[in-house]
Design a protein around this motif. Structure first.
Motif, short mmCIF file in Angstrom:
data_model
loop_
_atom_site.label_atom_id
_atom_site.label_comp_id
_atom_site.label_asym_id
_atom_site.label_seq_id
_atom_site.Cartn_x
_atom_site.Cartn_y
_atom_site.Cartn_z
N HIS A 12 -4.75 -4.52 3.58
CA HIS A 12 -3.98 -3.80 4.80
C HIS A 12 -4.36 -3.22 5.80
N CYS A 14 -5.63 0.09 5.98
CA CYS A 14 -5.90 1.37 4.85
C CYS A 14 -7.82 1.62 5.22
N ALA A 17 -10.16 -0.07 2.32
CA ALA A 17 -10.76 -1.68 1.79
C ALA A 17 -10.61 -2.03 0.51
N VAL A 46 -7.01 1.42 -7.19
CA VAL A 46 -5.85 0.83 -6.68
C VAL A 46 -4.87 2.03 -6.33
N CYS A 47 -4.10 1.68 -5.05
CA CYS A 47 -2.80 2.54 -5.12
C CYS A 47 -1.33 1.64 -5.58
N LYS A 49 1.17 0.12 -4.50
CA LYS A 49 2.42 -0.70 -4.42
C LYS A 49 0.85 -1.87 -3.91
N VAL A 50 -0.14 -1.68 -3.93
CA VAL A 50 -0.88 -2.98 -4.10
C VAL A 50 -1.37 -3.67 -5.53
N LEU A 581 2.98 0.91 4.02
CA LEU A 581 1.89 1.62 4.81
C LEU A 581 2.87 0.55 6.06
S1 SF4 Z 1 -4.77 -1.28 -2.07
FE1 SF4 Z 1 -4.30 0.53 -1.15
S2 SF4 Z 1 -5.56 2.05 -1.50
FE2 SF4 Z 1 -6.64 -0.01 -1.34
S3 SF4 Z 1 -7.12 0.03 0.93
FE3 SF4 Z 1 -5.39 -1.55 0.30
S4 SF4 Z 1 -3.47 0.09 0.81
FE4 SF4 Z 1 -5.74 0.90 0.90
#
Ligand code: SF4
Length: 686
Positions: A12, A14, A17, A46-47, A49-50, A581
């Protein structure tokens, strides 16, 4: 139930990566996603949403087969009927050919952006474009303004190693909100705060989650960060925080800069920025006292007509203090150009015809509406092929975008994972794989790893990758290029070899190749990117874009923004939310539940003045139109600022069109760039 853990990379748009560890169930489904602890930037995080990506991967609304529109534009799935892949690709090729026969090759416009950041699947469309002489794309919607500003001072699009923030004594997050949008930066900042007592300073026009967590938050009016940076530098010189030996050795004109800044102190900047003199001075002293000071530049403060100049002004700070000399010191905008990749094969650069017209991606609304400032003497755009972007929602001036997509004489094909609002306007919709279903490799803005990622799931239903679709079209259109004959891994392998990097067979087994240069290079001690190897306080804007006459040489505040008038006294900031995002996650139930509904953050005094309270309906407007949102009183911004986080789908708004109805498609200076946070608006009870 058989379960294994397989590596991958977040695709995504962001800076993080992230390297990923994906729970795979029965070889067909995924469970939780985590960050591997051993990848030193992702660092196990990781965030959210992922982490919950299964919701997106296995969403019941994933597109599963090619579709032809048989009903009205904009209706959605009910207006489409399934067709075979062969029939769909034949029709796309035929429509492209027919348009080109009538108007010439520039009438076709492949339109793409960062829905995936993988180089094969994202950028392969360039190869088809160049081979067919279709109109080129000036990619301005995200980084044109930041890149110009960074280049003006540093000369290269690379900066410090993001991991070094863990060794900093002061970290300045300027124009970004990593708690919500780039969680890994906070990992390294938190290490510094715990281990070293480092201070976190956040510069943002509203109290974001990152600002709330900071030791110091400054909230300048949008479009005034350049003034703030100048006033800080004024204090640095005046109070002897400037490193004059470093300046003499590594910069172009420190005496000229100091003289220029003499009239740009905190008392000058205070009325421009809306900040107090004391706030500015306190920030300057905290920054100046600590040489291990790291500025993590975000993109927010660049999204303004003067955005490149603002970024440039901020990049000057570590050159004044000489912070670049110290581990944990310096600045980072993006490291995407750190990687020495030869992109010829992927992008078809060997067949690029420089005479082909270039259209500004952010001006898709005016372009589709036939604006001659964009089209020049060339043909109208009558055929669009869209991958990895959703311009009906993300592009500015979305009233014009909608009008353009509604044209009867425009053929549109959209290759997507979901029936986005752009796909709903298409004639042909093709179902796309996700990153878990195709091979690719990834550079990063926020770190220094080049990462290789293999498919770990079979394609959902009939979905095909961008690469497969581009090759299928190329063969039908008669486009010949070696890149159309290779599979993604072969493309990656050839690219790595041509770039002097380890081939696929020699790539690190964990998939992560750390390309971080040695300290001397990453800190520009062996030279900045200009011919004289010095940091430039004297920006050569003319070299960076044609629209430079309103920008001066030294860092400054350039009042070229839409600063409002008595009828439009408020500055709109259309900021990213935590759960979306761009539009990539705005159909995920847990994210929607967290975000609630389109909401405006309005200063409580302003809200009371409108006779409104929390939750009341508020109309926000300007000459481009108006939208209705719900209001929330919020005292973490100046009274002139209103913030609407997103990006929500258009249909989430009462009148069916979203916040980008209000944003301008004017290009930022000097070489274009979307100015999403540079619109003045009025507010009224709805
Ligand atoms: S997992 Fe979340 S924080 Fe990590 S790159 Fe993807 S969108 Fe960004």
């Amino acid at each position: 139930m058989p379960l294994d853990i397989v590596p991958s990379v977040c695709p995504h748009d962001c800076p993080s990566a992230c390297a990923l560890e994906v729970e795979r169930i029965d070889g067909n489904r995924i469970g939780r996603i985590r960050g591997p602890a051993s990848q030193t930037y992702t660092h196990g995080v990781v965030c959210a949403k992922v982490a919950r990506y299964a919701e997106r991967q296995h969403h019941p609304d994933r597109l599963s087969q090619p579709l032809r529109r048989i009903g009205d534009k904009g209706v959605g799935r009910a207006a489409f009927a399934p067709i075979s892949w062969d029939a769909a690709l034949d029709e796309v090729a035929e429509q492209l050919t027919r348009s080109v026969q009538r108007y010439g090759s520039e009438t076709a416009w492949p339109h793409f952006y960062g829905g995936t950041m993988g180089l094969v699947q994202r950028d392969g469309l360039q190869r088809l474009r160049h081979e067919m002489r279709y109109s080129r794309q000036h990619s301005t919607i995200c980084s044109a303004l930041t890149d110009a500003g960074w280049h003006a001072g540093c000369g290269f699009k690379r900066g410090g190693d993001g991991r070094e923030m863990a060794k900093s004594d002061v970290i300045v997050v300027w124009g970004g909100n990593p708690v919500s949008t780039q969680v890994n930066a906070m990992t390294h900042i938190t290490i510094a705060r715990k281990a070293r007592g480092a201070k976190l300073i956040v510069i943002d026009p509203y109290r974001t989650a990152s600002a709330a967590a900071a030791d110091l938050h400054l909230a300048p009016l949008p479009g005034t960060d350049g003034a703030l940076a100048c006033a800080v530098m004024h204090v640095l010189f005046k109070e002897d925080y400037a490193d004059r030996a470093y300046l003499a050795r590594h910069t172009d004109d420190p005496l000229g800069l100091e003289a220029h800044l003499a009239t740009r102190g905190p008392a000058w900047a205070a009325p421009i920025t809306g900040l107090d003199v004391d706030e500015i001075v306190d920030f300057a002293r905290l920054y100046g006292r600590n040489r291990r000071s790291f500025i993590r530049l975000g993109y927010g403060f660049s999204r303004s007509r003067n955005g490149a100049a603002q970024v440039f002004a901020v990049t000057c700070l570590p050159a004044v203090t000489g912070a670049w000399q110290y581990e944990g010191g310096g600045a980072l905008l993006s490291n995407h150009d750190l990687f020495p990749l030869d992109r010829t094969l992927i992008e078809g650069l060997d067949v690029l015809d420089p005479a082909t017209r270039i259209l500004d991606q952010s001006r898709i609304g005016p372009i589709l509406a036939g604006d001659r400032r964009d089209l020049g003497d060339g043909p109208p755009v009558t055929a669009l092929f869209v991958q990895n972007t959703n311009p009906m929602v993300v592009a500015p001036e979305s009233g014009l975008v909608r009008q353009g997509f509604a044209r009867d004489d425009l053929f549109v094909c959209v290759h997507e994972q979901f029936m986005t609002e752009t796909a709903a306007m298409a004639d042909i919709v093709l179902p796309a794989t996700t990153f878990l279903e195709h091979d690719d490799f990834y550079t990063a803005g926020g770190h220094t790893y080049l990462q290789l990622s293999r498919a770990i799931l079979p394609p959902h239903a009939e979905c095909r990758s961008n690469h497969d679709v581009i090759c299928g079209l190329a063969h039908r259109l008669g486009a010949r290029h070696p890149g159309f004959e290779l599979n993604p891994i072969q493309l990656i392998d050839h690219t790595l070899r041509a770039s002097g990097l380890p081939a696929v067979s020699d790539f690190p087994s964990d998939g992560w190749l750390d390309c971080c240069p040695p300290f001397e290079t990453s800190h520009f001690m062996d030279g900045f990117g200009h011919a004289d190897k010095r940091f430039h306080f004297r920006a050569d804007w003319a070299a960076l874009g044609h629209d430079h006459s309103r920008l001066g040489t030294f860092p400054d505040h350039f009042p070229v923004t839409d600063d409002g008038d008595p009828q439009r006294p408020f500055r709109l900031v259309a900021a990213p939310s935590r759960s979306f995002l761009n539009t990539s996650f705005n159909n995920i139930p847990s994210g929607i539940a967290r975000e609630g509904r389109p909401t405006a953050l309005v200063h409580p005094e302003v809200l009371a003045g409108l006779g409104l309270g929390d939750g009341d309906r508020l109309r926000i407007g300007n000459r481009r139109g108006s939208v209705v949102v719900h209001a929330r009183g919020f005292d973490g911004l100046q009274t002139r600022v209103v913030v609407v986080e997103g990006l929500w789908p258009n249909h989430a708004f009462e009148e069916g069109i979203g916040i980008n109805l209000l944003t301008s498609a004017d290009p930022g200076l000097p070489c274009g760039g979307a100015v999403f946070h540079d619109s003045s608006v009025w507010l009224s009870p709805a």
